[in-house]
Write an enzyme that holds these catalytic residues in place. Structure first.
Site, PDB file in Angstrom:
ATOM      1  N   TYR A  70      -1.332  14.718   6.683  1.00 10.52           N
ATOM      2  CA  TYR A  70      -0.516  13.730   6.255  1.00 10.52           C
ATOM      3  C   TYR A  70       0.148  12.968   7.440  1.00 10.52           C
ATOM      4  O   TYR A  70       0.221  11.876   7.496  1.00 10.52           O
ATOM      5  CB  TYR A  70       0.555  14.337   5.454  1.00 10.52           C
ATOM      6  CG  TYR A  70       1.633  13.444   4.677  1.00 10.52           C
ATOM      7  CD1 TYR A  70       1.266  12.511   3.739  1.00 10.52           C
ATOM      8  CD2 TYR A  70       2.940  13.435   5.232  1.00 10.52           C
ATOM      9  CE1 TYR A  70       2.310  11.479   3.248  1.00 10.52           C
ATOM     10  CE2 TYR A  70       3.739  12.378   4.853  1.00 10.52           C
ATOM     11  CZ  TYR A  70       3.508  11.462   3.823  1.00 10.52           C
ATOM     12  OH  TYR A  70       4.292  10.895   3.373  1.00 10.52           O
TER      13      TYR A  70
ATOM     14  N   ASN B 241       0.959  -1.129  -0.006  1.00 13.15           N
ATOM     15  CA  ASN B 241       0.130  -0.139  -0.085  1.00 13.15           C
ATOM     16  C   ASN B 241       0.753   1.338  -0.075  1.00 13.15           C
ATOM     17  O   ASN B 241       1.412   1.526   0.945  1.00 13.15           O
ATOM     18  CB  ASN B 241      -0.857  -0.142   1.237  1.00 13.15           C
ATOM     19  CG  ASN B 241      -1.997  -1.102   1.176  1.00 13.15           C
ATOM     20  OD1 ASN B 241      -2.999  -0.739   0.103  1.00 13.15           O
ATOM     21  ND2 ASN B 241      -2.283  -2.096   2.025  1.00 13.15           N
TER      22      ASN B 241
HETATM   23  N1  LIG Z   1       9.160  10.604  -1.481  1.00 13.60           N
HETATM   24  C1  LIG Z   1       9.101  10.893  -0.204  1.00 13.60           C
HETATM   25  O1  LIG Z   1      10.268  11.691   0.265  1.00 13.60           O
HETATM   26  C2  LIG Z   1       8.562  10.088   1.094  1.00 13.60           C
HETATM   27  C3  LIG Z   1       8.762  10.079   2.421  1.00 13.60           C
HETATM   28  C4  LIG Z   1       8.075   9.343   3.257  1.00 13.60           C
HETATM   29  C5  LIG Z   1       7.283   8.502   2.912  1.00 13.60           C
HETATM   30  N2  LIG Z   1       6.938   8.487   1.515  1.00 13.60           N
HETATM   31  C6  LIG Z   1       5.948   7.523   1.117  1.00 13.60           C
HETATM   32  O2  LIG Z   1       6.128   6.874   0.284  1.00 13.60           O
HETATM   33  C7  LIG Z   1       5.022   6.392  -0.772  1.00 13.60           C
HETATM   34  C8  LIG Z   1       5.491   6.883  -2.132  1.00 13.60           C
HETATM   35  O3  LIG Z   1       5.827   8.166  -1.997  1.00 13.60           O
HETATM   36  P1  LIG Z   1       6.203   8.835  -3.458  1.00 13.60           P
HETATM   37  O4  LIG Z   1       6.988   9.873  -3.412  1.00 13.60           O
HETATM   38  O5  LIG Z   1       6.489   7.668  -4.601  1.00 13.60           O
HETATM   39  O6  LIG Z   1       4.892   9.349  -4.082  1.00 13.60           O
HETATM   40  P2  LIG Z   1       4.185   9.700  -5.281  1.00 13.60           P
HETATM   41  O7  LIG Z   1       3.270  10.862  -5.225  1.00 13.60           O
HETATM   42  O8  LIG Z   1       5.193  10.072  -6.371  1.00 13.60           O
HETATM   43  O9  LIG Z   1       3.327   8.534  -5.481  1.00 13.60           O
HETATM   44  C9  LIG Z   1       1.884   8.417  -5.025  1.00 13.60           C
HETATM   45  C10 LIG Z   1       1.301   7.664  -6.175  1.00 13.60           C
HETATM   46  O10 LIG Z   1       0.014   7.410  -5.511  1.00 13.60           O
HETATM   47  C11 LIG Z   1      -1.020   7.740  -6.541  1.00 13.60           C
HETATM   48  N3  LIG Z   1      -2.490   8.204  -5.999  1.00 13.60           N
HETATM   49  C12 LIG Z   1      -2.791   9.575  -5.949  1.00 13.60           C
HETATM   50  N4  LIG Z   1      -4.094   9.383  -5.461  1.00 13.60           N
HETATM   51  C13 LIG Z   1      -4.253   8.223  -5.460  1.00 13.60           C
HETATM   52  C14 LIG Z   1      -5.545   7.489  -4.792  1.00 13.60           C
HETATM   53  N5  LIG Z   1      -6.858   8.191  -4.514  1.00 13.60           N
HETATM   54  N6  LIG Z   1      -5.787   6.028  -4.727  1.00 13.60           N
HETATM   55  C15 LIG Z   1      -4.492   5.319  -4.883  1.00 13.60           C
HETATM   56  N7  LIG Z   1      -3.266   5.835  -5.531  1.00 13.60           N
HETATM   57  C16 LIG Z   1      -3.347   7.247  -5.699  1.00 13.60           C
HETATM   58  C17 LIG Z   1      -0.643   8.850  -7.469  1.00 13.60           C
HETATM   59  O11 LIG Z   1      -1.081   8.594  -9.048  1.00 13.60           O
HETATM   60  C18 LIG Z   1       0.979   8.611  -7.290  1.00 13.60           C
HETATM   61  O12 LIG Z   1       1.444   7.934  -8.480  1.00 13.60           O
HETATM   62  C19 LIG Z   1       3.854   7.257  -0.182  1.00 13.60           C
HETATM   63  O13 LIG Z   1       3.096   6.450   0.767  1.00 13.60           O
HETATM   64  C20 LIG Z   1       4.506   8.592   0.521  1.00 13.60           C
HETATM   65  O14 LIG Z   1       3.737   8.693   1.471  1.00 13.60           O
HETATM   66  C21 LIG Z   1       7.408   9.403   0.443  1.00 13.60           C
END
Ligand SMILES: NC(=O)c1ccc[n+]([C@@H]2O[C@H](COP(=O)([O-])OP(=O)(O)OC[C@H]3O[C@@H](n4cnc5c(N)ncnc54)[C@H](O)[C@@H]3O)[C@@H](O)[C@H]2O)c1
Length: 270
Positions: free
Chosen positions: A180, A104
């Protein structure tokens, strides 16, 4: 002296050949790398995305390495829509035959911090957690129905563990969104709860918590500030998460449930 005859090798423990992983948000910045890691370890990957990102998800699926008889697929999922959640699990099973691993990782962003977020936007952000729960429950049912074993990996965040530094954001961008923080803290808590209830069903539930992994389009001035707050003085690269993800997905973690693996360059250590 213990015999090693029945002991799996490290290669066997991390091998995902014959497994199917359903990954949400598959076109995301970090998530593409999650998909690659699972595929490199031998899994078939079902790349799930919201409908408007389907084409990008298709590109991701096409770009994944194929090990042995693995095959990669695309499906649609929107955590904001419970019908889409049911359809996603059914479609993944229909295409790939089964699902062994659920990641997820997707989420709908909220674009307001504590100063301006509306009640409606806050609640909508928390609806991502509802979606994670509903998809996880559908996955558990599938594992129970086929008397299998399953691993759920919920992606958390350092901001589900700690507050952010106001001076990292001030004058450059909004603060990290309070909704968030609430979402990611909630996902961690929910994962521990479900881990205990579902352990008897053969379903493990763990959290992988990334630290700072800014995408290339993030303001470089802010990235510089974030680096100065990190014990390692650098941001994470997507591949920094692959090892921990494959560990949680595979038999290498068969005695691990309800855990939170933090990959943050030491961010939460001081
Ligand atoms: N990038 C960071 O610095 C970071 C840090 C800590 C945690 N995270 C976590 O890692 C995970 C991935 O992060 P990322 O940087 O690849 O994010 P990202 O925003 O690039 O990717 C998230 C994806 O979720 C999809 N999405 C949007 N709305 C949605 C919905 N309603 N239902 C399902 N999917 C949906 C989007 O199309 C997108 O491709 C996330 O859970 C984020 O919270 C990221």
């Amino acid at each position: 002296m213990a015999t090693t005859a029945q002991e799996p090798t490290i290669q066997e423990l991390f091998n995902l050949s014959g497994k199917v992983a359903l990954v949400t948000g598959a076109a995301g910045w970090l998530v593409q790398s999650f998909c690659r890691g699972l595929a490199e370890a031998g899994a078939s990957v079902v790349c799930a995305e919201i409908p408007k990102v389907r084409e990008k998800a298709q590109e991701v699926a096409r770009s994944l390495p194929v090990v042995g008889g693995a095959k990669h697929y695309v499906t649609e999922l929107d955590y904001m829509d419970s019908q889409s959640i049911d359809n996603c699990m059914a479609d993944a099973i229909k295409q790939a035959g089964k699902v062994d691993i659920l990641v997820n990782a997707g989420y709908e962003r909220v674009t307001a911090d504590w100063t301006s977020v509306t009640g409606e936007a806050f609640t909508r952000q928390l609806q991502n957690a509802t979606g994670v729960f509903l998809l996880s429950r559908a996955f558990r049912q599938h594992v129970v129905d086929r008397r299998g074993q399953g691993s759920i990996i919920n992606i958390g965040s350092m901001y589900g563990l700690v507050g952010s530094y106001p001076d990292a954001y001030a004058g450059l961008t909004m603060a990290s969104p309070v909704a968030y923080h609430c979402l990611k803290g909630g996902v961690l808590s929910m994962s521990k709860h479900l881990a205990v209830y579902w352990v008897g069903d053969g379903v493990r539930v763990n959290v992988l918590t990334p630290g700072p992994f800014p995408a290339p389009n993030v303001n470089p001035a802010m990235v510089e500030r974030l680096c100065s707050k990190s014990p390692m003085k650098r941001m994470g690269k997507p591949y920094d998460l692959k090892g921990a993800l494959v560990f949680l997905a595979s038999d290498a973690s068969s005695y691990v449930t309800g855990a939170n693996i933090v990959v943050d360059g030491g961010w939460t250590a001081w």
